[in-house]
Design a protein around this motif. Structure first.
Motif, PDB file in Angstrom:
ATOM      1  N   VAL B   9       4.813   8.467 -18.556  1.00 31.11           N
ATOM      2  CA  VAL B   9       4.901   7.903 -17.214  1.00 31.11           C
ATOM      3  C   VAL B   9       5.998   8.550 -16.391  1.00 31.11           C
ATOM      4  O   VAL B   9       7.129   8.724 -16.870  1.00 31.11           O
ATOM      5  N   HIS B  21       6.982  -1.566 -10.918  1.00 31.76           N
ATOM      6  CA  HIS B  21       6.213  -0.656 -11.774  1.00 31.76           C
ATOM      7  C   HIS B  21       6.933  -0.470 -13.113  1.00 31.76           C
ATOM      8  O   HIS B  21       6.291  -0.476 -14.176  1.00 31.76           O
ATOM      9  N   TRP B  25       5.409  -1.188 -16.777  1.00 32.92           N
ATOM     10  CA  TRP B  25       5.287  -0.197 -17.850  1.00 32.92           C
ATOM     11  C   TRP B  25       6.030  -0.640 -19.108  1.00 32.92           C
ATOM     12  O   TRP B  25       5.609  -0.363 -20.223  1.00 32.92           O
ATOM     13  N   SER B  80       3.661   7.021 -10.940  1.00 33.03           N
ATOM     14  CA  SER B  80       3.772   5.825 -10.103  1.00 33.03           C
ATOM     15  C   SER B  80       4.479   6.202  -8.812  1.00 33.03           C
ATOM     16  O   SER B  80       5.632   6.659  -8.851  1.00 33.03           O
ATOM     17  N   TRP B 103      -0.916   6.270  -9.562  1.00 33.58           N
ATOM     18  CA  TRP B 103      -0.857   4.841  -9.230  1.00 33.58           C
ATOM     19  C   TRP B 103       0.041   4.730  -8.000  1.00 33.58           C
ATOM     20  O   TRP B 103       1.255   4.838  -8.115  1.00 33.58           O
ATOM     21  N   LYS B 324       1.376  -7.219 -11.692  1.00 35.15           N
ATOM     22  CA  LYS B 324       1.565  -5.772 -11.795  1.00 35.15           C
ATOM     23  C   LYS B 324       1.334  -5.296 -13.232  1.00 35.15           C
ATOM     24  O   LYS B 324       0.895  -4.162 -13.460  1.00 35.15           O
ATOM     25  N   ALA B 328      -1.308  -2.482 -14.358  1.00 36.14           N
ATOM     26  CA  ALA B 328      -1.022  -1.344 -15.249  1.00 36.14           C
ATOM     27  C   ALA B 328      -2.047  -1.279 -16.378  1.00 36.14           C
ATOM     28  O   ALA B 328      -2.544  -0.206 -16.745  1.00 36.14           O
TER      29      ALA B 328
END
Lengths: 372, 372, 372, 372
Positions: B9, B21, B25, B80, B103, B324, B328
């Motif tokens: 990521v 975010h 994650w 992200s 994203w 969120k 994900a």
């Protein structure tokens, strides 16, 4: 003769609204205690037999099968008109010409021309006129009006109105007269006049509109299916002077039973109300510690006139029919020459004009100025 | 290197959405237990120092002061993007060109041309794209969608959306960038995309619109007062195919904090939802004894996926940030080739087109077809 | 003579409850349309002047300054007793001995001995007796009762009642008669009888109790401060047969205005109600898909008798005073020999016994069996 | 090794609460930004295989099939204990003896003796202890506490607590371990500790109690039906110093999913809260014009710490799991020597004592002083 030495009352029509007027005339003196008990003089119905039966039931001294005898009865000083809308104009004009005050159920008439003729007759007669916009009589609504007037939410800049019921929601129910264009536009005139009466009281008249009417069901059952001519849904954006707003109406809204949701946004706060919880008012004031701000649920009570005339303890709840008693009392105040909180034929005509402008806006797919 | 052997990521931006975010994650593997724990590889911020600090705090292995190094990092598989809207297009296109999944936070871009370029880049790259429309991830919303799909409320014929907050409600606060036309239209693009994402999921795309934007304050304080260029209020009527609807937006609505009120009317029932009570859903079904019908308050719980991945008992409540995490997880599902519940660049572009059509409708004072 | 050829009514007392009875007698025939309009014959007040004024206002044919003349009036067939509680016994017994039916406001009497004497007099006279427990007349309550009876929530196993108002909440208000032990126990008898009337209707009589009465203020202002003798708070645990329950009463509960919160738990569902939202009922049924279960807010309407006698459309709202009209109608039904929904002196005495057992339980700090 | 240079964490148990602790340890640094990212060192599970799998999923560096290895791991500085209640005492005492801080899920232990031993071990170790009473961490609860402390509702004189769920409501479900006396008293200890933790924070400790436990179902299905040994319903009246109160618990309350309803009455106002709407708080202040008083619905937001650490906009909603992140942060604050908002073993023991006193009160059918 009926008890009471107050105003002489004639009543035409004994459907729900007729009953509601009768209950109000029976209750206004005991409730308020500051007006002489009305004399329930003369009741008009479709035929003499029904008129007599209903007169006994509703407390009227006599009944007639011809409404003109009610209007002409010299003991009658005010006429309650609760017949189907198409008869309002003729009856109201006759009553005014006979020198009577008139309390007529809404909507005012089925055509703009009729409504204008009614206003003209009122002007000539110099009598008190009132339309049965009872939702404006809710102490919650009186309080909203007072709060706005005293600046509790600052300058109003935006409003939203919704009115929803579900009596037309069943698309499998047979085609009926409310789906015929002869009955009017649909939700627009069936419902729209109510929120517009509240708008009138809280903010003022509508000045410009764009409307989109819609049909949840294109046809309704009858042999082969029949095309629906009226619009059970009406969506309107409008301006009322500097205030922007929306008016959303749906008489096919499953689950909504008597919803009239009002939101009034101002520069210092917000007010909200829903007729399905008619004894509550929501107030947000942008004051004090932010951490403690929130919408306040105000239960109407003895500090919200004229609630106290009904119940001496707060939060116990008025009902829909009680609003009619307040309306009767306001009319008596106006007749006595005092300021009163009613929608007379002049304001009523403004509401009708707004409705017709909305219908035209839909037909023309464009913005329309009201009164233009 | 960061723990985990899942997807690599990269994150650009560490404002609130960047943090959100990062939290997602960090939480997606423990929460769902069916995906490998992502490797938090590379974080991009405005300068190297901040990037290093934030990398440590958010659990990333390394940080850079240049976002291009994140995009180009060979260990990064998905980027992200949580920077200000004006940067979305450039970053997303770069990431896609570098072969990364993207994203990107909403709104997609600040111009229609940029959004179109993003979609074109996505098409060329063949990578997964997702926009951060997290409200659609609420289990309550998944359930509304499922209920509509299975016919619980029959055929949808009417919808209403409202979105209201009060961060622009104080007319005495100084003129700021959100009142400048450079920031966009105002409430319309600031808010409108959220309810439109819900509309998209529940009903489908908007086809025709009429909009009326309004300014609660013509000027806001600055030396002498400055004319406000954006509209904090937006009112829209629309059609989405055969469904009529309204979209009412107000970012100067005192007392509203995160209101997204949804009403969906169908031929056999009604659904309602308010984001301020995001763990509740209202369902009216026109079934069974009339005396027992009513709006049912459904508290989301373990029978509303994927609530159960967060809490094994119903009615205990998810939060905004949890949505969120679901987002994900949906993206990981899509990357793995499974069906997933996301708004990709193609659907995102349709939402942007609707917003711009609304703005044009306001400017032209007329109905506008979306996509025309 | 007053209009109407129905039952001859005498009324003693014209405080709020007297007015409420008068309104009910005026409204019962127009509202229900199935009973002859009562003749409002004779009104009793403290002196002849007030009696005459009130008779005119409330629609009674004549008034007297001596209540015995009302009771003895041969045209009077039923006596409404709405005087202070201490007078109930004497008046009710006199009326019964004069061969009249009696409609007496609650509580029944100020001592158990008085209440027992009233029941004895009723037994001897063979006339209809009714106590003014109007909360049981709410169509919402009738429907709760029907739902329980038809097994909608299975077997009831647990109930909770709360009754709260705030008229004693201001600890800085002067010491008044409600703080004197002569006025009774405090919240226990002031409030307790109302929820107990609902319990009686929904479940049955209380069998065993433990009570804890409390004083939010030990003293209230008067020269030097005066010790409060009554308990504004009362907490009770009880058993009603196999059903466990609680009764929580607080007349110093800031913000509560007319709260009577009821929760009834059963083996297949739950019912809930709050008098502050008297037109709503909450029903949870443990049936159908779990994902769609929830508390249903049922707005009372035309399918909940006798709501339809007041308003022909659902969800429009009854008020507190309307309940009294229903009560009057139930009494007329009972007089006509039909089954009716009232609390007569026998059941009223059971309620009084429960209240006194609770007071004893508090004094003795132990469980007490009712009726022991 | 796991990322982060903060405190070394050991976790025992990976059921829901274990997962919840893991999520909290993962999220605390990104969320708050003021603590070093914890090192997730060592995870203990029933066997080595599961421990390894869960370690990877939850982000721990290593796992063991023997919890003692977690406790003894020199890199572990704090141990999260999330195993079944019967193991709490042994594990907590071992961890304390090994010089670790302890974060143990509630209830503290299954016997009073165990709880006392835990407190003794804590005293000897001089380490930080915390029990997982996460409901007290809700920003709404922090704000209620602050409002009470600053006198917003004057002097508290009365409280009411209800806790209800429906996982035991189905009387047709098979007899299970929660119906065996080995599992405890039933609702009393299963639920009671939660509201008691709130009472502790808002008002203080319980001093005297009378309890009535009840069984909605005497038997539950198994071959022939089996007598239920625990009480799914518990009703308690209590005094907490000068404050009177009630505690009503029902784990067979159909339709209630996570209800913890709190009412706090004071001399100048009232506070109310319901965990099912955990982002809302109700405040009534007896101030200002009576006509504008009402319960204010305060949506938690950025002015209610530490909400702002999760979301920078008000009214967007925290979730149940977020409370655990706050709890983790409070524990880190306490470890760092700062004041913190936790329930340590000492206060936890007071809660246990109250629960056992309630059980004794029920058994003896009499009032019991707590601690006597």
């Amino acid at each position: 003769m009926s008890a009471g030495d107050g105003i002489g009352v004639g009543l035409i029509g004994t459907g729900y609204m007729g009953k509601c007027h009768a209950l109000a005339w029976n209750a206004v003196a005991p409730t308020f205690g500051d007006v002489a008990r009305p004399r329930l003089v003369h009741l008009g119905e479709a035929n003499a037999g029904l008129a007599a039966t209903k007169a006994a039931e509703l407390g009227f001294a006599r009944g007639s099968g011809d409404w003109r005898r009610v209007v002409e009865d010299p003991e009658v000083e005010i006429v309650s008109i609760t017949t189907p809308n198409a008869f309002h104009a003729e009856m109201a004009i006759a009553a005014l010409e006979a020198g009577k005050h008139v309390w007529c159920e809404k909507p005012m008439a089925t055509s703009l021309a009729d409504a204008e003729a009614m206003l003209a007759a009122a002007g000539k007669a110099g009598k008190v006129t009132a339309l049965g916009y009872n939702y404006i009589q809710n102490p919650a609504m009186w309080h909203m009006k007072a709060l706005i007037a005293e600046g509790a939410i600052g300058t109003v800049n935006h409003v939203r109105f919704e009115m929803d019921e579900d009596f037309m929601a069943d698309g499998t129910a047979p085609f009926g007269w409310k789906s015929q264009s002869a009955s009017g536009y649909g939700a627009l005139d069936d419902f729209g006049v109510h929120p517009l009466s509240l708008l009138q009281v809280l903010v003022g008249p509508v000045t410009e509109v764009i409307a989109d009417l819609a049909k949840p069901y294109e046809t309704r059952p009858v042999a082969g299916g029949k095309a629906v001519e009226t619009h059970d849904i009406a969506n309107v954006l409008f301006r009322a002077g500097t205030v922007s707003g929306s008016l959303l109406l749906n008489r096919s809204a499953w689950g909504r039973k008597g919803r009239i949701a009002v939101q009034v946004f101002g520069s210092e706060g917000t007010l909200a109300f829903d007729q399905e919880r008619m004894n509550e008012l929501q107030l947000f004031e942008a004051r004090g510690a932010v951490a403690n701000q929130g919408f306040r649920t105000i239960l109407t009570g003895t500090s919200h006139p004229p609630y106290d005339k009904f119940i001496p303890a707060p939060g116990h709840g008025l009902g829909f029919n009680d609003l009619k008693v307040i309306e009767a009392h306001e009319i008596l105040k106006r007749i006595a020459g005092a300021p009163a909180h009613i929608i007379d034929f002049e304001t009523g005509l403004a509401i009708e004009r707004a409705v017709h402008a909305m219908a035209r806006s839909h037909a023309e797919r464009s913005w329309v100025r009201v009164g233009s």
